[in-house]
Design a protein around this motif. Structure first.
Motif, mmCIF file in Angstrom:
data_model
loop_
_atom_site.group_PDB
_atom_site.id
_atom_site.type_symbol
_atom_site.label_atom_id
_atom_site.label_comp_id
_atom_site.label_asym_id
_atom_site.label_seq_id
_atom_site.Cartn_x
_atom_site.Cartn_y
_atom_site.Cartn_z
ATOM 1 N N TYR A 35 -25.885 7.938 -29.942
ATOM 2 C CA TYR A 35 -25.290 8.488 -30.693
ATOM 3 C C TYR A 35 -24.421 7.061 -31.662
ATOM 4 C CZ TYR A 35 -24.207 12.341 -27.814
ATOM 5 O OH TYR A 35 -23.063 13.369 -27.224
ATOM 6 N N GLN A 37 -21.714 5.533 -34.111
ATOM 7 C CA GLN A 37 -20.186 5.434 -34.256
ATOM 8 C C GLN A 37 -19.479 4.788 -35.317
ATOM 9 O OE1 GLN A 37 -17.768 5.764 -30.848
ATOM 10 N NE2 GLN A 37 -15.839 6.750 -31.891
ATOM 11 N N PRO A 43 -17.969 9.828 -32.073
ATOM 12 C CA PRO A 43 -19.552 10.145 -32.119
ATOM 13 C C PRO A 43 -20.423 10.563 -32.625
ATOM 14 C CG PRO A 43 -18.663 9.309 -29.393
ATOM 15 C CD PRO A 43 -17.842 10.084 -30.760
ATOM 16 N N LEU A 88 -21.339 1.104 -34.216
ATOM 17 C CA LEU A 88 -21.246 0.817 -33.044
ATOM 18 C C LEU A 88 -22.484 2.137 -32.487
ATOM 19 C CD1 LEU A 88 -20.304 -0.281 -29.551
ATOM 20 C CD2 LEU A 88 -18.970 1.620 -29.776
ATOM 21 N N LEU A 90 -24.225 3.648 -29.397
ATOM 22 C CA LEU A 90 -23.492 4.412 -27.653
ATOM 23 C C LEU A 90 -24.852 4.635 -27.455
ATOM 24 C CD1 LEU A 90 -20.497 5.491 -28.457
ATOM 25 C CD2 LEU A 90 -21.439 3.063 -27.074
ATOM 26 N N GLU A 104 -21.444 16.459 -17.732
ATOM 27 C CA GLU A 104 -20.861 15.651 -18.503
ATOM 28 C C GLU A 104 -22.146 14.300 -18.787
ATOM 29 O OE1 GLU A 104 -18.208 18.042 -15.672
ATOM 30 O OE2 GLU A 104 -19.830 16.520 -14.981
ATOM 31 N N GLN A 105 -21.655 13.452 -19.371
ATOM 32 C CA GLN A 105 -22.087 12.780 -20.355
ATOM 33 C C GLN A 105 -21.639 11.083 -19.874
ATOM 34 O OE1 GLN A 105 -23.317 12.954 -24.129
ATOM 35 N NE2 GLN A 105 -24.022 14.534 -23.986
ATOM 36 N N TYR A 106 -22.575 10.072 -19.260
ATOM 37 C CA TYR A 106 -22.239 8.724 -18.607
ATOM 38 C C TYR A 106 -22.598 8.136 -20.296
ATOM 39 C CZ TYR A 106 -20.483 10.829 -14.476
ATOM 40 O OH TYR A 106 -20.010 11.262 -13.595
ATOM 41 N N PHE A 107 -21.481 7.438 -21.029
ATOM 42 C CA PHE A 107 -22.053 6.749 -21.963
ATOM 43 C C PHE A 107 -21.912 5.161 -21.523
ATOM 44 C CE2 PHE A 107 -20.768 8.771 -26.014
ATOM 45 C CZ PHE A 107 -20.874 10.147 -25.523
ATOM 46 N N GLY A 108 -22.495 4.640 -22.199
ATOM 47 C CA GLY A 108 -22.574 3.035 -22.060
ATOM 48 C C GLY A 108 -21.826 2.612 -22.772
ATOM 49 N N PRO A 109 -21.633 0.601 -22.481
ATOM 50 C CA PRO A 109 -20.958 0.149 -23.563
ATOM 51 C C PRO A 109 -21.284 -0.395 -25.550
ATOM 52 C CG PRO A 109 -22.116 -1.543 -22.652
ATOM 53 C CD PRO A 109 -22.250 -0.005 -21.784
ATOM 54 N N ARG A 112 -22.766 -3.303 -30.538
ATOM 55 C CA ARG A 112 -22.235 -3.321 -32.158
ATOM 56 C C ARG A 112 -23.746 -4.555 -33.280
ATOM 57 N NH1 ARG A 112 -18.126 -1.210 -34.650
ATOM 58 N NH2 ARG A 112 -16.757 -1.476 -32.499
ATOM 59 N N LEU B 34 -14.637 18.925 -22.406
ATOM 60 C CA LEU B 34 -13.973 17.740 -22.142
ATOM 61 C C LEU B 34 -13.571 16.764 -22.437
ATOM 62 C CD1 LEU B 34 -18.324 18.347 -22.357
ATOM 63 C CD2 LEU B 34 -18.086 16.836 -20.461
ATOM 64 N N TYR B 36 -12.512 12.577 -22.524
ATOM 65 C CA TYR B 36 -13.424 11.165 -22.948
ATOM 66 C C TYR B 36 -12.419 10.022 -23.176
ATOM 67 C CZ TYR B 36 -17.872 12.887 -22.300
ATOM 68 O OH TYR B 36 -19.270 13.430 -22.119
ATOM 69 N N GLY B 43 -17.549 2.051 -24.947
ATOM 70 C CA GLY B 43 -17.923 3.474 -24.761
ATOM 71 C C GLY B 43 -17.413 4.274 -24.436
#
Lengths: 116, 114
Positions: A35, A37, A43, A88, A90, A104-109, A112, B34, B36, B43
């Motif tokens: 993604y 952002q 995103p 950013l 992602l 559900e999607q789990y995002f990284g930090p 940048r 969902l 978030y 993130g």
């Protein structure tokens, strides 16, 4: 382990540089996502990989090139970017069911990225 | 065409009170929703979800309500805590869709006041 890791955290690159963003997850997820952002925006999906194959490309310019070497890794290769590509970036991962259902999607930090 | 709408860009709530974040959607084919939460420079973190066959899902301080006839969902946080200050994104998808993509709203910034 419910973590998605991304490297580097920050990246500054010139318009003629070639760089890569990396993403890794060890949750056994078979779907991975990139993604983009921009500030104060949601995103925006760029790419989706399902079972290590590119399944969605949201009309992203070819200066962004994704790669999924294996089920745990996702790369985004960058070449000849423009200043407006600063954002950013992602990475996310999720399960895939038999019918291609995304959970559900789990995002990284995020990374940048600044293009100068 | 915005399929998922969060019409309040920001919301301020006193600590200890209830925070209610709203979300509307236009695509009646969405069947999974969902929420978030996103802190600056991080993130988004998955909070809670709800299937379209349910009208409520609760997880600790977080409850999501779905009103399918109104195409509206809301996230309730009770009691609100300082660490809840963040941007909250509502998202929707149609499971089994070849695209398998999540559509995000623009987000609501929640400020928890001391």
């Amino acid at each position: 382990d419910t973590e998605v890791t991304q490297t580097p955290k920050h990246l500054v690159m010139g318009m003629t540089n070639k760089k890569s963003l990396k993403c890794e997850q060890h949750m056994g997820h078979r779907a991975m996502y990139w993604y983009k952002q921009k500030a104060k925006k949601p995103p925006e999906l760029m790419f989706v990989y399902s079972y290590e194959k590119l399944s969605i490309n949201e009309s992203v310019p070819s200066r962004f090139s994704p790669e999924c070497p294996n089920s745990s890794l996702l790369n985004l290769h960058l070449h000849a970017l423009q200043p407006e590509d600063s954002a950013l970036y992602l990475c996310a991962s999720s399960q895939l069911g038999l019918a291609g259902i995304s959970y559900e999607q789990y995002f990284g930090p995020g990374t940048r990225l600044t293009v100068t | 065409d915005q399929q998922v709408k969060q019409n309040s860009p920001s919301l301020s709530v006193q600590e200890g009170r209830i925070s209610i974040l709203n979300c509307d959607y236009t695509n009646s084919m969405f069947d999974y929703f969902l929420w978030y939460k996103k802190y600056p420079a991080e993130g988004p973190t998955f909070l809670i979800s709800i299937s379209s066959i349910k009208d409520k899902n609760e997880d600790g301080r977080f409850t999501v309500f779905l009103n399918k006839s109104a195409k509206h969902l809301s996230l309730h946080i009770v009691p609100s805590q300082p660490g809840d200050s963040a941007v909250y994104f509502c998202a929707a998808l149609k499971r089994g869709d070849r695209d398998d993509k999540i559509i995000f709203g623009k987000g609501t910034r929640l400020h928890i006041l001391p």
